[in-house]
Design a protein around this motif. Sequence first.
Motif, PDB file in Angstrom:
ATOM      1  N   LEU A 120       0.835  -1.211   0.000  1.00 38.90           N
ATOM      2  CA  LEU A 120       0.000   0.000   0.000  1.00 38.90           C
ATOM      3  C   LEU A 120       0.865   1.255   0.000  1.00 38.90           C
ATOM      4  O   LEU A 120       0.598   2.212  -0.736  1.00 38.90           O
ATOM      5  CB  LEU A 120      -0.927   0.007   1.217  1.00 38.90           C
ATOM      6  N   ALA A 121       1.910   1.250   0.813  1.00 35.88           N
ATOM      7  CA  ALA A 121       2.779   2.438   0.894  1.00 35.88           C
ATOM      8  C   ALA A 121       3.367   2.740  -0.482  1.00 35.88           C
ATOM      9  O   ALA A 121       3.343   3.880  -0.954  1.00 35.88           O
ATOM     10  CB  ALA A 121       3.892   2.215   1.923  1.00 35.88           C
ATOM     11  N   ARG A 122       3.869   1.705  -1.118  1.00 37.04           N
ATOM     12  CA  ARG A 122       4.507   1.931  -2.420  1.00 37.04           C
ATOM     13  C   ARG A 122       3.479   2.313  -3.474  1.00 37.04           C
ATOM     14  O   ARG A 122       3.724   3.171  -4.320  1.00 37.04           O
ATOM     15  CB  ARG A 122       5.284   0.681  -2.842  1.00 37.04           C
ATOM     16  N   ALA A 123       2.296   1.672  -3.422  1.00 34.54           N
ATOM     17  CA  ALA A 123       1.265   1.962  -4.429  1.00 34.54           C
ATOM     18  C   ALA A 123       0.765   3.397  -4.277  1.00 34.54           C
ATOM     19  O   ALA A 123       0.636   4.136  -5.260  1.00 34.54           O
ATOM     20  CB  ALA A 123       0.107   0.985  -4.295  1.00 34.54           C
ATOM     21  N   PHE A 124       0.509   3.819  -3.033  1.00 35.55           N
ATOM     22  CA  PHE A 124       0.000   5.183  -2.826  1.00 35.55           C
ATOM     23  C   PHE A 124       1.057   6.218  -3.174  1.00 35.55           C
ATOM     24  O   PHE A 124       0.770   7.279  -3.720  1.00 35.55           O
ATOM     25  CB  PHE A 124      -0.465   5.370  -1.380  1.00 35.55           C
ATOM     26  N   ARG A 125       2.307   5.909  -2.848  1.00 32.99           N
ATOM     27  CA  ARG A 125       3.411   6.816  -3.174  1.00 32.99           C
ATOM     28  C   ARG A 125       3.471   6.990  -4.705  1.00 32.99           C
ATOM     29  O   ARG A 125       3.621   8.094  -5.201  1.00 32.99           O
ATOM     30  CB  ARG A 125       4.705   6.220  -2.636  1.00 32.99           C
TER      31      ARG A 125
ATOM     32  N   MET B 268       6.560  -0.806 -12.970  1.00 32.88           N
ATOM     33  CA  MET B 268       7.959  -0.396 -12.923  1.00 32.88           C
ATOM     34  C   MET B 268       8.468  -0.450 -11.486  1.00 32.88           C
ATOM     35  O   MET B 268       9.545  -0.949 -11.211  1.00 32.88           O
ATOM     36  CB  MET B 268       8.083   1.021 -13.476  1.00 32.88           C
ATOM     37  N   ASP B 269       7.653   0.037 -10.563  1.00 30.75           N
ATOM     38  CA  ASP B 269       8.091   0.068  -9.168  1.00 30.75           C
ATOM     39  C   ASP B 269       8.261  -1.340  -8.600  1.00 30.75           C
ATOM     40  O   ASP B 269       9.248  -1.638  -7.932  1.00 30.75           O
ATOM     41  CB  ASP B 269       7.081   0.857  -8.328  1.00 30.75           C
ATOM     42  N   PHE B 270       7.318  -2.221  -8.878  1.00 28.65           N
ATOM     43  CA  PHE B 270       7.374  -3.535  -8.231  1.00 28.65           C
ATOM     44  C   PHE B 270       8.204  -4.581  -8.979  1.00 28.65           C
ATOM     45  O   PHE B 270       8.652  -5.549  -8.390  1.00 28.65           O
ATOM     46  CB  PHE B 270       5.951  -4.086  -8.024  1.00 28.65           C
ATOM     47  N   PHE B 271       8.350  -4.404 -10.289  1.00 30.69           N
ATOM     48  CA  PHE B 271       9.037  -5.461 -11.044  1.00 30.69           C
ATOM     49  C   PHE B 271      10.365  -5.058 -11.661  1.00 30.69           C
ATOM     50  O   PHE B 271      11.125  -5.904 -12.080  1.00 30.69           O
ATOM     51  CB  PHE B 271       8.133  -6.006 -12.153  1.00 30.69           C
ATOM     52  N   ASP B 272      10.620  -3.757 -11.753  1.00 30.38           N
ATOM     53  CA  ASP B 272      11.842  -3.320 -12.400  1.00 30.38           C
ATOM     54  C   ASP B 272      12.997  -3.424 -11.417  1.00 30.38           C
ATOM     55  O   ASP B 272      13.624  -2.447 -11.069  1.00 30.38           O
ATOM     56  CB  ASP B 272      11.677  -1.871 -12.858  1.00 30.38           C
ATOM     57  N   ILE B 273      13.235  -4.637 -10.941  1.00 34.61           N
ATOM     58  CA  ILE B 273      14.256  -4.820  -9.920  1.00 34.61           C
ATOM     59  C   ILE B 273      15.054  -6.057 -10.245  1.00 34.61           C
ATOM     60  O   ILE B 273      14.591  -6.943 -10.942  1.00 34.61           O
ATOM     61  CB  ILE B 273      13.613  -4.979  -8.516  1.00 34.61           C
ATOM     62  N   LEU B 274      16.244  -6.072  -9.750  1.00 34.22           N
ATOM     63  CA  LEU B 274      17.135  -7.204  -9.993  1.00 34.22           C
ATOM     64  C   LEU B 274      17.121  -8.068  -8.751  1.00 34.22           C
ATOM     65  O   LEU B 274      17.373  -7.586  -7.659  1.00 34.22           O
ATOM     66  CB  LEU B 274      18.543  -6.657 -10.168  1.00 34.22           C
ATOM     67  N   GLU B 275      16.825  -9.348  -8.938  1.00 33.28           N
ATOM     68  CA  GLU B 275      16.847 -10.193  -7.758  1.00 33.28           C
ATOM     69  C   GLU B 275      18.239 -10.783  -7.568  1.00 33.28           C
ATOM     70  O   GLU B 275      18.723 -11.531  -8.403  1.00 33.28           O
ATOM     71  CB  GLU B 275      15.822 -11.317  -7.908  1.00 33.28           C
ATOM     72  N   VAL B 276      18.883 -10.416  -6.476  1.00 33.70           N
ATOM     73  CA  VAL B 276      20.204 -10.934  -6.157  1.00 33.70           C
ATOM     74  C   VAL B 276      19.976 -11.902  -4.994  1.00 33.70           C
ATOM     75  O   VAL B 276      19.174 -11.603  -4.130  1.00 33.70           O
ATOM     76  CB  VAL B 276      21.121  -9.774  -5.705  1.00 33.70           C
ATOM     77  N   PRO B 277      20.624 -13.070  -4.999  1.00 31.12           N
ATOM     78  CA  PRO B 277      20.351 -14.003  -3.909  1.00 31.12           C
ATOM     79  C   PRO B 277      20.438 -13.287  -2.558  1.00 31.12           C
ATOM     80  O   PRO B 277      21.401 -12.582  -2.287  1.00 31.12           O
ATOM     81  CB  PRO B 277      21.439 -15.062  -4.050  1.00 31.12           C
ATOM     82  N   GLY B 278      19.461 -13.433  -1.745  1.00 24.94           N
ATOM     83  CA  GLY B 278      19.503 -12.848  -0.409  1.00 24.94           C
ATOM     84  C   GLY B 278      18.915 -11.458  -0.323  1.00 24.94           C
ATOM     85  O   GLY B 278      18.459 -11.046   0.712  1.00 24.94           O
TER      86      GLY B 278
ATOM     87  N   LYS C 238      17.100  -2.310  -6.523  1.00 27.23           N
ATOM     88  CA  LYS C 238      16.440  -1.527  -7.561  1.00 27.23           C
ATOM     89  C   LYS C 238      17.420  -1.278  -8.693  1.00 27.23           C
ATOM     90  O   LYS C 238      18.581  -1.011  -8.461  1.00 27.23           O
ATOM     91  CB  LYS C 238      16.040  -0.166  -6.988  1.00 27.23           C
ATOM     92  N   THR C 239      16.953  -1.357  -9.932  1.00 27.42           N
ATOM     93  CA  THR C 239      17.826  -0.996 -11.039  1.00 27.42           C
ATOM     94  C   THR C 239      17.401   0.298 -11.713  1.00 27.42           C
ATOM     95  O   THR C 239      18.200   1.052 -12.186  1.00 27.42           O
ATOM     96  CB  THR C 239      17.834  -2.087 -12.122  1.00 27.42           C
ATOM     97  N   GLY C 240      16.098   0.535 -11.771  1.00 29.14           N
ATOM     98  CA  GLY C 240      15.612   1.709 -12.502  1.00 29.14           C
ATOM     99  C   GLY C 240      16.040   2.999 -11.820  1.00 29.14           C
ATOM    100  O   GLY C 240      16.142   3.042 -10.600  1.00 29.14           O
ATOM    101  N   PRO C 241      16.319   4.048 -12.625  1.00 29.06           N
ATOM    102  CA  PRO C 241      16.692   5.320 -12.028  1.00 29.06           C
ATOM    103  C   PRO C 241      15.463   6.048 -11.489  1.00 29.06           C
ATOM    104  O   PRO C 241      14.345   5.767 -11.898  1.00 29.06           O
ATOM    105  CB  PRO C 241      17.285   6.092 -13.208  1.00 29.06           C
ATOM    106  N   GLY C 242      15.712   6.957 -10.580  1.00 28.60           N
ATOM    107  CA  GLY C 242      14.661   7.874 -10.143  1.00 28.60           C
ATOM    108  C   GLY C 242      13.549   7.236  -9.329  1.00 28.60           C
ATOM    109  O   GLY C 242      12.449   7.742  -9.282  1.00 28.60           O
ATOM    110  N   LYS C 243      13.814   6.094  -8.688  1.00 26.49           N
ATOM    111  CA  LYS C 243      12.771   5.485  -7.859  1.00 26.49           C
ATOM    112  C   LYS C 243      12.788   6.144  -6.484  1.00 26.49           C
ATOM    113  O   LYS C 243      13.845   6.498  -5.987  1.00 26.49           O
ATOM    114  CB  LYS C 243      13.043   3.990  -7.668  1.00 26.49           C
ATOM    115  N   PRO C 244      11.634   6.289  -5.846  1.00 21.51           N
ATOM    116  CA  PRO C 244      11.626   6.860  -4.506  1.00 21.51           C
ATOM    117  C   PRO C 244      12.487   6.010  -3.565  1.00 21.51           C
ATOM    118  O   PRO C 244      12.346   4.781  -3.554  1.00 21.51           O
ATOM    119  CB  PRO C 244      10.150   6.798  -4.090  1.00 21.51           C
TER     120      PRO C 244
END
Length: 474
Positions: A395-400, A439-449, A453-459
């Motif tokens: 919710l926090a991320r969606a409302f932001r 973009m906010d929820f999926f534009d990320i790189l999953e590193v073990p552990g 975030k990879t995308g620029p300009g994310k809160p």
Amino acid sequence: MIVMKFGGSSVADAERIRRVAEIVRAQLARKPVLVLSAMGDTTDHLLEAADDAYRKGLVSIDRIENLHLKALRDLKLSPEARKELSPLLKELQSLLSGISLIRELTPRTRDYLVSFGERLSVRITAAYLRSTGIKAKAYDAWELGFVSDSGFTEAKLIKESWSLIPEKIIPLVREGLLPVVTGFIAQDVNGNITTLGRGGSDFSATMIAASCKAEEAQVWKDVDGILTADPRIVKDAKPVETVTYEEAAELAYFGAQVLHPRAMEPCIKSGTPVLVKNSYNPPAPGTRIVPFFEKKTLPVRAITSRRNVTLVDIVSTRMVGQYGFLSEVFSAFARRRFSVDMVATSEVSVSLTLDAVHDLGEVRKELSQIASVDIRTGKAIVTIIGNVKRSSEILARAFRTCQLLGVTVQMVSQGASKVNISFIVNDTEAPEVVKALHMDFFDILEVPGKIEKTGPGKPAQAAGAAQSGKGGAV
Ligand code: ASP
Ligand code: MG
């Protein structure tokens, strides 16, 4: 035994039917039962033909006849195959003539009429499979235990179908036969043909799989599985590897359009896994739908939107502490068989949404006696399917995200479902909200552990939330 269902675009023409045969051949050892939709857009074409007959008195089956006869020719099928189709095409022609004469088109007649699509497609496909040496036979679903109520256009199978279907199908499969069964249709106890709702052949397939305790139900579509968002809105939407039944049902209902919303019901009872595959890209792994599984670290599984909904705000004009208000409100909708989708309430008010198809004039009049009623059209439901144990983060991320876009959230509902968070925005804003959330929820790189975030300009706050998130099973 497995059940393999192919949708309209997977059997759209001779070329596609050949592909289906290859896909089936590769799994013959698993004893498949096939469930088919009507070829291509045949169901729509049948409905248009019915409308022409009813409104304009025009009778033409050319488009439908041409498509099916061309497939017969292109598949080089024997004259016997043509003999199987001719009586159906004649019957269809007479039915349309009847409609054009009496200028009447009841739901019962509509169901009888659209049933021809599936009945033609199973006969052609079974004939082709036989011509390649496979022992296939076409069946109309009612020959194999599909008995429904008389709720034409949205019929429900009666519970006896749970035993009737396996009693008919299992012996055929044991004999070494490959049944090719019409999806979407059934008969009521009086022998009237019924349909299970648009897209209903998914349900036919999961029903066979669940009632026969099949190893798996495969639903073959024209996309790589259930995607993280609608690819028409989000270009880099990706297939989701695994989802639970509950998530798949919510996704289907809230606009993902991959599966029929009720298709999960039989499998929820039986625990049968469902695999969504792409007949245009068979090597792609597809999406597996299972009762439950350990979730990975991503909090969100997919994002969808349901467009063109109407938001109704109802504020009681009676005193606080009154009882019966909500039941009066909902019975006003229920009596008219209007399906309410999202609800949020407070002590004296309730907000709810419906698809825009309903005429709300009478409801407004009735409810105005006990409440002030505000009806707003042109809204959309944005639904986030994810791990609701992490709802605060979601919710926090969606409302932001909405705040950054300058979009006002007009209603929110998390509900009893463990997987769905939904909110209302203006319909015109829905695509950009879905894009930004994706973009906010999926534009990320999953590193073990951990997750980065990879995308620029994310809160920064959102990135922090992602890193501290823990996985958890629902
Ligand atoms: N042919 C029907 C429809 O188009 C049923 C289905 O495809 O599942 O709705
Ligand atoms: Mg279809």
